[in-house]
Write a protein that holds these residues in place. Structure first.
Motif, PDB file in Angstrom:
ATOM      1  N   LEU A  37       0.808  -1.216   0.000  1.00 38.12           N
ATOM      2  CA  LEU A  37       0.000   0.000   0.000  1.00 38.12           C
ATOM      3  C   LEU A  37       0.839   1.262   0.000  1.00 38.12           C
ATOM      4  N   ASP A  38       1.874   1.313   0.814  1.00 36.14           N
ATOM      5  CA  ASP A  38       2.663   2.539   0.918  1.00 36.14           C
ATOM      6  C   ASP A  38       3.552   2.794  -0.300  1.00 36.14           C
ATOM      7  N   HIS A  39       3.588   1.868  -1.234  1.00 34.15           N
ATOM      8  CA  HIS A  39       4.366   2.061  -2.467  1.00 34.15           C
ATOM      9  C   HIS A  39       3.468   2.231  -3.694  1.00 34.15           C
ATOM     10  N   GLN A  40       2.172   2.378  -3.474  1.00 37.24           N
ATOM     11  CA  GLN A  40       1.219   2.465  -4.573  1.00 37.24           C
ATOM     12  C   GLN A  40       0.873   3.915  -4.886  1.00 37.24           C
ATOM     13  N   SER A  41       0.544   4.149  -6.131  1.00 39.06           N
ATOM     14  CA  SER A  41      -0.034   5.432  -6.524  1.00 39.06           C
ATOM     15  C   SER A  41      -1.521   5.370  -6.193  1.00 39.06           C
ATOM     16  N   LEU A  42      -2.017   6.380  -5.524  1.00 37.81           N
ATOM     17  CA  LEU A  42      -3.432   6.371  -5.175  1.00 37.81           C
ATOM     18  C   LEU A  42      -4.330   6.506  -6.402  1.00 37.81           C
ATOM     19  N   ARG A  90     -18.575   2.744  -1.365  1.00 43.27           N
ATOM     20  CA  ARG A  90     -18.623   3.133   0.044  1.00 43.27           C
ATOM     21  C   ARG A  90     -17.607   2.293   0.799  1.00 43.27           C
ATOM     22  N   LEU A  91     -16.773   2.960   1.588  1.00 40.63           N
ATOM     23  CA  LEU A  91     -15.789   2.309   2.447  1.00 40.63           C
ATOM     24  C   LEU A  91     -16.125   2.674   3.887  1.00 40.63           C
ATOM     25  N   ILE A  92     -16.318   1.651   4.716  1.00 37.42           N
ATOM     26  CA  ILE A  92     -16.689   1.848   6.110  1.00 37.42           C
ATOM     27  C   ILE A  92     -15.628   1.168   6.979  1.00 37.42           C
ATOM     28  N   ASP A  93     -15.147   1.894   7.986  1.00 38.76           N
ATOM     29  CA  ASP A  93     -14.234   1.299   8.957  1.00 38.76           C
ATOM     30  C   ASP A  93     -14.543   1.895  10.323  1.00 38.76           C
ATOM     31  N   PRO A  94     -13.855   1.467  11.384  1.00 40.70           N
ATOM     32  CA  PRO A  94     -14.183   1.979  12.716  1.00 40.70           C
ATOM     33  C   PRO A  94     -14.035   3.498  12.870  1.00 40.70           C
ATOM     34  N   PHE A  95     -13.348   4.153  11.960  1.00 40.94           N
ATOM     35  CA  PHE A  95     -13.158   5.598  12.065  1.00 40.94           C
ATOM     36  C   PHE A  95     -14.141   6.409  11.238  1.00 40.94           C
ATOM     37  N   GLY A  96     -14.962   5.750  10.402  1.00 45.57           N
ATOM     38  CA  GLY A  96     -15.941   6.511   9.647  1.00 45.57           C
ATOM     39  C   GLY A  96     -16.375   5.841   8.359  1.00 45.57           C
ATOM     40  N   GLN A  97     -17.195   6.585   7.604  1.00 40.66           N
ATOM     41  CA  GLN A  97     -17.696   6.127   6.314  1.00 40.66           C
ATOM     42  C   GLN A  97     -17.241   7.094   5.240  1.00 40.66           C
ATOM     43  N   HIS A  98     -16.864   6.547   4.124  1.00 42.66           N
ATOM     44  CA  HIS A  98     -16.350   7.356   3.025  1.00 42.66           C
ATOM     45  C   HIS A  98     -17.127   6.960   1.774  1.00 42.66           C
ATOM     46  N   GLN A  99     -17.907   7.902   1.257  1.00 41.54           N
ATOM     47  CA  GLN A  99     -18.795   7.629   0.128  1.00 41.54           C
ATOM     48  C   GLN A  99     -18.239   8.261  -1.132  1.00 41.54           C
ATOM     49  N   PHE A 110      -7.431   7.753   1.959  1.00 42.89           N
ATOM     50  CA  PHE A 110      -6.149   7.055   1.824  1.00 42.89           C
ATOM     51  C   PHE A 110      -4.988   8.040   1.810  1.00 42.89           C
ATOM     52  N   ASP A 111      -5.153   9.166   1.141  1.00 43.79           N
ATOM     53  CA  ASP A 111      -4.098  10.172   1.098  1.00 43.79           C
ATOM     54  C   ASP A 111      -3.777  10.658   2.511  1.00 43.79           C
TER      55      ASP A 111
END
Length: 144
Positions: A18-23, A35-44, A53-54
C-alpha cells in the motif's frame, strides 16, 4: 477466474504494498460511488476514498498488508488480513501489526462496498501513553 475473484486479487496486490502504490490506482479498484466503512468513519464515493487514503498514508512511514486466501461467492468476498504499519509518533516509529477483516461487494468489475473490521483501540489508542494504559486496563477488566 471469476470476475469477483479477479477484482479481489487485484485488491490484495494493491494492499500488499500500500505505501508504495499510486493512489490513482484506487480508480481501477473502487467503483465511482463506492462506500468504504471502517471503525473511524464512512467514506462515500471514489474522491472521498482517495482523500481518506491520502490522509492515512501521509501520516505513516510504512503500511502494507498480509492477506489470507480470500473467500469469494458471487459478487461478495471476505478477507482476513494483518496490517503492518509504522507511525513516527507511536512506539518510537517501530512497525506495529493489526489484525482485521474486510467484507466486500463487487459491481461492474470494481469494489462497490467495503466494510473493514478491526480493533481501533489496538491500532491507535493503546499506543498513546496515558490513554493506552486506560484502554489496556479496561480490556483486562472486561476479559477477567
Amino acid at each position: 477466474m471469476c470476475d469477483t475473484r479477479s477484482v479481489i486479487e487485484n485488491c490484495i496486490t494493491f494492499y500488499q504494498a500500500l505505501d508504495h502504490q499510486s493512489l490513482s490506482k484506487l480508480r481501477e479498484l473502487y467503483h465511482d460511488d463506492a462506500r468504504l466503512i471502517d471503525p473511524f468513519g464512512q467514506h462515500q464515493g471514489l474522491c472521498a476514498i482517495q482523500h481518506y487514503f491520502d490522509h492515512l498514508l501521509s501520516n505513516v512511514t510504512r503500511c502494507w498488508f498480509d492477506v489470507d486466501q480470500p473467500l469469494c461467492e458471487g459478487d461478495r468476498a471476505a478477507l482476513s488480513w494483518v496490517m503492518h504499519w509504522a507511525h513516527p509518533k507511536l512506539q518510537g516509529g517501530e512497525p506495529l501489526a493489526l489484525a482485521g477483516c474486510s467484507i466486500l461487494f463487487v459491481r461492474e468489475g470494481r469494489i462497490a462496498w467495503q466494510q473493514d473490521y478491526y480493533d481501533a483501540g489496538s491500532m491507535v489508542y493503546e499506543h498513546i501513553p496515558l490513554l493506552g494504559y486506560a484502554v489496556r486496563h479496561i480490556k483486562q477488566r472486561v476479559a477477567s
